[in-house]
Write an enzyme that holds these catalytic residues in place. Sequence first.
Site, mmCIF file in Angstrom:
data_model
loop_
_atom_site.group_PDB
_atom_site.id
_atom_site.type_symbol
_atom_site.label_atom_id
_atom_site.label_comp_id
_atom_site.label_asym_id
_atom_site.label_seq_id
_atom_site.Cartn_x
_atom_site.Cartn_y
_atom_site.Cartn_z
ATOM 1 N N GLY A 1 -2.444 -4.320 -2.018
ATOM 2 C CA GLY A 1 -0.764 -5.106 -1.858
ATOM 3 C C GLY A 1 -0.919 -5.813 0.190
ATOM 4 O O GLY A 1 -1.571 -5.335 0.280
ATOM 5 N N ASN B 1 -0.734 4.790 3.020
ATOM 6 C CA ASN B 1 -1.089 5.944 2.081
ATOM 7 C C ASN B 1 -2.385 6.758 2.150
ATOM 8 O O ASN B 1 -3.640 6.649 2.840
ATOM 9 C CB ASN B 1 -1.050 4.550 0.776
ATOM 10 C CG ASN B 1 -1.381 5.881 -0.529
ATOM 11 O OD1 ASN B 1 -1.516 6.667 -0.930
ATOM 12 N ND2 ASN B 1 -0.969 4.980 -1.076
ATOM 13 N N SER C 1 -5.124 5.908 0.042
ATOM 14 C CA SER C 1 -5.200 4.121 -0.407
ATOM 15 C C SER C 1 -6.245 4.023 -0.620
ATOM 16 O O SER C 1 -7.185 4.245 -0.298
ATOM 17 C CB SER C 1 -4.772 3.929 0.950
ATOM 18 O OG SER C 1 -4.768 2.444 0.818
ATOM 19 N N SER C 2 -6.137 2.671 -2.043
ATOM 20 C CA SER C 2 -7.785 2.124 -2.477
ATOM 21 C C SER C 2 -8.286 1.103 -1.646
ATOM 22 O O SER C 2 -7.154 0.084 -1.214
ATOM 23 C CB SER C 2 -6.804 1.490 -4.042
ATOM 24 O OG SER C 2 -6.173 2.449 -4.407
ATOM 25 N N THR D 1 -1.950 2.382 -7.752
ATOM 26 C CA THR D 1 -2.867 3.272 -8.037
ATOM 27 C C THR D 1 -2.363 4.994 -9.236
ATOM 28 O O THR D 1 -3.173 4.833 -10.552
ATOM 29 C CB THR D 1 -3.504 3.840 -7.524
ATOM 30 O OG1 THR D 1 -3.863 2.334 -6.058
ATOM 31 C CG2 THR D 1 -4.981 4.311 -7.639
ATOM 32 N N GLU E 1 -0.656 -6.301 3.395
ATOM 33 C CA GLU E 1 -1.022 -5.397 4.281
ATOM 34 C C GLU E 1 -0.386 -6.659 5.460
ATOM 35 O O GLU E 1 -1.203 -7.274 6.149
ATOM 36 C CB GLU E 1 -2.174 -4.632 4.130
ATOM 37 C CG GLU E 1 -2.538 -3.133 4.656
ATOM 38 C CD GLU E 1 -3.897 -2.987 4.055
ATOM 39 O OE1 GLU E 1 -4.550 -3.434 4.714
ATOM 40 O OE2 GLU E 1 -4.279 -2.398 3.206
ATOM 41 N N SER F 1 0.763 -1.585 -0.093
ATOM 42 C CA SER F 1 0.554 0.339 0.031
ATOM 43 C C SER F 1 0.727 1.601 0.537
ATOM 44 O O SER F 1 1.581 1.302 1.004
ATOM 45 C CB SER F 1 -1.065 0.386 1.596
ATOM 46 O OG SER F 1 -1.648 0.910 1.324
ATOM 47 N N GLY F 2 0.739 2.578 -0.506
ATOM 48 C CA GLY F 2 1.133 3.455 -1.020
ATOM 49 C C GLY F 2 2.626 3.449 -1.579
ATOM 50 O O GLY F 2 3.383 4.215 -2.186
#
Length: 1048
Positions: A406, A174, A177-178, A129, A408, A124-125
């Site tokens: 991603g 993030n 973050s999605s 995206t 986590e 993540s981050g």
Amino acid sequence: MRYQGREVDIEGRVRLVMESALTARDRVGVQDFVLLENYNSEATFIENLRRRFRENLIYTYIGSVLVSVNPYKDLEIYSKTQMERYRGVSFYEISPHIYALSDNTYRAMRTERKDQCILISGESGAGKTEASKKILLYYAVTCPTNDRMAALGDHLLQSNPVLEAFGNAKTLKNDNSSRFGKYMDIQFDFRGTPVGSHIMNFLLEKTRVVYQNQGERNFHIFYQLLDGGDDDLLRRLDLDRNPQNYDYLVKGNCPRLSSVSDKNNWKTVMKALSVFGFTEEEVQILLNIIAGVLHLGNIQFGEGEDGEAYITTETRLNHLAELLGIDSSALGEALTHKKLTAKGEEMISPLNFEQAVSARDALAKSMYGRTFSWLVQKINQSLAPKDEIYHSNKGSSVIGLLDIYGFEVLQHNSFEQFCINYCNEKLQQLFIELTLRSEQEEYETEGIAWEPVQYFDNKIICDLIEEKHKGIISILDEECLRPGETCDVSFLEKLEDTLGGHPHFVTHKLANGKTRRVLSREEFRLLHYAGEVNYNVTGFLDKNNKWLNRNPKEVMCQSENPILRHCFRRKEVIDQKRPVTAATQFKTSLMKLKEILMSKEPSYVRCIKPNDAKQPDRFDEVLVRHQVKYLGLMENLRVRRAGFAYRRRFEAFLQRYKPLCPETWPNWHGRLADGVSTLVNHLGYKEEEYKLGRSKIFIRFPKTLFTTEDALEAKKPDIALTLQTSWRGYRERAKYQRIRNAVIVIQSAWRGMKARRRARRRREAAERIRRFIKGFIHRHEEYGPENDYFLDHIRYSFLKNLRNNLPESVLDKSWPTPPPLLTEACTASEHLRMLHMRNMVMKYCRRVQPEWKKQMTQKVIASEIFKDQKDSYPESVGRLFLDSRLEREQINLKVIQTLGNDKVQYGVSVIKHDRRGYKPHPRQLLLTNTYAVLVDRTKIKQKIDYSALRGISVSSLSDGMFVIHMPNEDNKQKGDLVLHCNHVIELVTKLSMMASKVNYVNVNPGSIKFAVSRGKEGIIDFVRGSELKVTKGKRGHLLVTAPRINDT
Ligand SMILES: Nc1ncnc2c1ncn2[C@@H]1O[C@H](COP(=O)(O)OP(=O)(O)O)[C@@H](O)[C@H]1O
Ligand SMILES: [Mg+2]
């Protein structure tokens, strides 16, 4: 050679060769990890990443995999110019870039006609995206398009802000973050024009709607609405601007974000919604739901005496019910009571405080989650290919884009993390399968022997989670559906019973002393491929159970809000079957996704996060090493390098390096494999350095390729020169050829024409000759087709000849002889001759002057008289007759006076011979119009009347004697006159003409008799002699000796 061969010592052990990258575009590190000399060293790998990161080179390849490091700052590498740079350019010819990957994928789709997918993975981050947005942007800008499709590009780009507003949130990792997984298909038609798109969403993290960790936020849309919505809107929704007033927004204690402007994003989202064709009303009812969720969160419960929950915030409830278009009391009941059906009977039982809170939260999550799915569906409608053409079109292809959460690892990991990490396990497996498979396949198809690489296959973990009956998901489902008292702890116990002893599964109970210390009693640990994660089982059952109480569902499906009605179907309420659990549903959609991805040609973007602080220019080695490890990049590299560092298709290799060998430059005409082998022999590759496959060359060491590449670099100026010269030569030759061809064309046309003309002339000539000869043979026959040509020719040539040989003077009596064959020609000839003569005569006559006419008349008379009669005549012809032989002064004035009116017309000196004795006396003879007079100086001796003239006699010889015969009856006459004149012909002619007595002239051959007087006669004899002599002859005759004229 520009080969630098620098060696950099890292940690005193690692040898890193930082050569010129393959094409010397980036000279920092290597732009493809495959080219690392020491490919087994993680440190070398990370050092290369770091060096490039320091120079803002965030992209590096491992073969065809793109490794991207999040720069956390805007780099100037995403402009349109950059896009153009990468368009249609081969992967390795230019520095690594997400655009290169995008372009390559696009071209592979077009040329190989195979569906493609780009898998973006990373923590993540890490920039997943962002990467997917860059790819979308690249396609939207560079793909061919038409007016209709241009809108699609816009829609594609606009889908991001909407989905991000509703599906992204600030997390610790993030700021954007999605919180859902996204798989997007872009559909292209046979021309490569994007025609449609479809988005699949996975597992929205709904828990976030009701709870956020410290420092995190709820989904962006809530804050955007509160910050960006105008006052009227907020009033209508009964909202106030402070997020802190909403229970669902305060948990994380983080209402504002420095990096994000909620207000601006609100505007963007509203604009994007309108782009997708959302009506004002649709937006309003959507916002009603968002506001409804916030209000729902603020519904508070009290606890009754029997522990039953009741609602303490009635007014809010009413507001909420109004906003959602539902009945307020029904909603109240749905939040505090549970409806059960047992043995066909409906029962209602009150909920306790906790149950009510949980029912409320469940409703909020469910509302939000379903609305999100509705939104995706709505966006999909507008992205769907409008054209039936697409569906019927066989040439169309798809590029899929997977941007999924991603791996986590949080402080407390729950059901969501479990699902997310499970998803990553699956994707990792896919990655291993596809990369290894393709690699292995490649060696196989190329017929190259190779040693399989050892790698960790995470199938065992996937099985641990998803296996039927024995897997964690199965056990979880079982616990959820099992009748009787179930709770999270019983689930954990069940796990321990079933999975105890599995190498990747540990719980507090199962663990040894050391691990036990870090594991709490509610946790189980999974040893993921990417690391160990402890999951707390609390809430697992609830979250997995999608079994929303029937009560709230019933209320919702009666709502006046169409979105809610769409999301909560009546069918669902009636349906007594339990819905599939969340985990199973997730598993199923992952299976489906895997299936989709397996059917496509994958490309990978592996995102790496350089630091946790979201700061630019910070490279946290520990963090990066961890990601490199769990992304399996080293394994990826090892697999790639297992056999050979580099491979190229023969044609590509030959095309690039052919200038380095005289045999292959500029063109190799034999088999490609032979060309490559000739080339590498020339380059001095050693046996162990390379292998030739069926269609590719495999190069074992990067160094070999570097050397070759550098040699090419050094050779380039020569090549340029050669190309230039040959191009110029070619151009000039082509020009020359064109001119030459033109000349030949003109020449041949001209020659052809000339030859045809000559041939025609020859043919005609032959024909003419033939006819001529034939005509000659038949010349004596009747005029006809057999001989007409010949006869015409004869005729024609005669006439032509005649024209050229016409006599030019009347005296010329010549005349061409007419062809004897043609009788009519003789007559014609005679006719012509006459005409011509007449013409000449006429012309001659017209030219004659009166003077000359007179002369000629006299000459004609003279000719009549003397021609062939007198010897002296021919001599006289050439001499002109004069008007007079005497000048005016020679004639005596008295004589003239005596003559009076009778003008003297002619005068000449004569000698008069006496009739007796013949004595000569000089006299003048003058002729007037009516008479002639003989003059002796001043006296007129004798007057001779022309009418009385009896005749004139001359001899036939050349002498000048002549006799004028006078009338003899006249006695007074003294007899005939015997005269001598030097111009006897002239004189006699004139005299006879004046007297009109031409016929009276006699030319006597031998002698002339003349009257002397009274019947007496005298005779003059003429003889020819040498000179003129007048003497007395015998018998009293006068003898005249006349000189001989030449021819007499
Ligand atoms: N290529 C990039 N250039 C600049 N900034 C980036 C880039 N990729 C990511 N970022 C920054 O990192 C943040 C997180 O990226 P994001 O793509 O949302 O991560 P992920 O989707 O992997 O969680 C972005 O908001 C942006 O600020
Ligand atoms: Mg993301």
